[in-house]
Design a protein around this motif. Sequence first.
Motif, PDB file in Angstrom:
ATOM      1  N   ASN A   1     -15.407   6.636 -44.640  1.00  0.00           N
ATOM      2  CA  ASN A   1     -16.381   5.798 -45.354  1.00  0.00           C
ATOM      3  C   ASN A   1     -15.832   4.390 -45.586  1.00  0.00           C
ATOM      4  O   ASN A   1     -16.584   3.410 -45.572  1.00  0.00           O
ATOM      5  N   PHE A   2     -14.514   4.285 -45.815  1.00  0.00           N
ATOM      6  CA  PHE A   2     -13.890   2.964 -45.963  1.00  0.00           C
ATOM      7  C   PHE A   2     -14.106   2.147 -44.694  1.00  0.00           C
ATOM      8  O   PHE A   2     -14.514   0.977 -44.739  1.00  0.00           O
TER       9      PHE A   2
ATOM     10  N   LYS B   1     -11.806   8.734 -45.951  1.00  0.00           N
ATOM     11  CA  LYS B   1     -11.389   7.418 -45.456  1.00  0.00           C
ATOM     12  C   LYS B   1     -12.321   6.881 -44.372  1.00  0.00           C
ATOM     13  O   LYS B   1     -12.322   5.664 -44.125  1.00  0.00           O
TER      14      LYS B   1
ATOM     15  N   TYR C   1     -11.849   5.833 -51.954  1.00  0.00           N
ATOM     16  CA  TYR C   1     -12.583   6.562 -50.923  1.00  0.00           C
ATOM     17  C   TYR C   1     -11.856   7.865 -50.611  1.00  0.00           C
ATOM     18  O   TYR C   1     -10.790   7.858 -49.983  1.00  0.00           O
TER      19      TYR C   1
END
Length: 552
Positions: A519-520, A517, A514
């Motif tokens: 989106n993680f 981050k 990713y």
Amino acid sequence: MWNKHPKALPYLFLSEMWERFGYYLMIGIFTLYLKDVEKGFAMTEKEAADLYGTFIALVFLTPFIGGLIADRYLGYRKSIILGGILMGVGYFMMGIHSLPILYTAMTLVILGNGFFKPNISTLLGNFYNNDEYKAKKDEGYNIFYMGINVGAFICNFFGAALYNLFGWQQAFMAAGVGMFIGVITFMVGIKHYGTHDQKKGVQEGDMPFSKIVMFILLPSIVFGIIGWLLKGTASDANPDSYIFGSDSTDAFIFACIPVILFYSSLYFKARPEDKRPIGALLTIFAVVILFWGVFKLNGSALNTWGDRYTNRHITGTTESVFHNLKLSDKLAYKKDSVGVYDEQFRLQKVDGKVVKEVNYPVYFRNVPKDKLPKENEEISLWSPNLSQSINPFWVIVLTPLVIAFFSFLRVRQKEPTTPTKIAFGLLISALSVLVMVAAVKAGSNGTEKVSVWWLVANYGVITIGELFLSPMGLSVVSKLSPAKITSLMMGGWFLATSIGNKLSGVLASMWDSYEDKTNFFWVNFCLLLAATALMFVVLKNLNKVMAEKGIR
């Protein structure tokens, strides 16, 4: 406090405290050790997270079998002592720098935990089944749970001091020493266990152990081997042609297939009066998998966040105290530290050859230029594993408040049912992930370090969710399980926890993939939100099932 409870409680409390001291000390440094280039195994983030996830998944898989063996054949006392010794030996071996020995040590810990963890809790519960102590059962378990978190809180300070002062091996040995202290403490209290330690034996209606082996264990092993050997389609993104991400992940997911089919069959083959309770428990198991998948990121992705993205620089009095206690380390800045890096080392060309420089100080790669120290200047950093003590700290602080809150509602006859508590626990846990989304935003997606208070806030929120869900889960399993398969359904709780732990490793292994981050963490938020939605959809039915059984 103690004189109102069975005389065995202090010994079980201290035994569990020291056992958790050893376990969480080991977990706090495990991935850091795997990724250490110079003195560890130089694993990448993905490799370390995958091994971590498989390890903690198997740690929670074996209590199912360990509990059954103790219950029917070995007895609780022998099982607890055997499990403690296996874990202690495993911790001592873990610091020996050899992959085969590391895997052997992990196997001993996995087997040892299977014998220790379920049986010390069961033994404690046996003391509260008589009329004298029955009303104090919840209080006794709360005291016991505090012991777990006292051990989990203090262990990381010992771990940090020892690996900074001596090295990884001595830190792992400290975990072993803690475990052996727990075993000795348990043995000192043997005279107080009396008849509560007697094994139940095989009762009428119990599923034969041979049938459990035939329909659960053996198929899982066969499917696991198939998953390990079976390959998918190779591509640029997946050159090793893994199906789900790695050989161990493939094997674990395939091994879960017979288990899921077996527990599904319990529902379809159940008597009409048992169908609804079993269906309710299977729903709870499903949401619990997603909860533990996110919660157990504390030892992997959140450990990485504390190590690389959190401002660990300390000065003044704090620096002096941490330095004297060996809870910090000094790191020298190199002028080109913000250049090319790869994990904990950098690759550079010397005379036309690519050379790996170990212990490359990646800490400085996201420190603003105006805040960088002078070249070769040393700064003090608190040890990253100390962030692992934040969650148990919050448990110790918040447990009395959560208990008081529900007591307040109970007096006013407004206390929510157990399934309702679990549903709100999932919702609160989902909100904790939003704290990390904000932390990533505050650090401009990792280009700048952020305050440790983001981690403190995240753990504070998710700990409330944990206290709403984790103790309630075991309670609802014991309340809803049909009498003849209580052990199997309790095993289902541990199996769900195991699958969740492996999911945590799968999620953490995707950290580097990713670029953004946030989106993680949005993925984690969506998983918990889906679990929350499922729980609220079936909540009315779950509460109805509980009411039919005359329980809350």
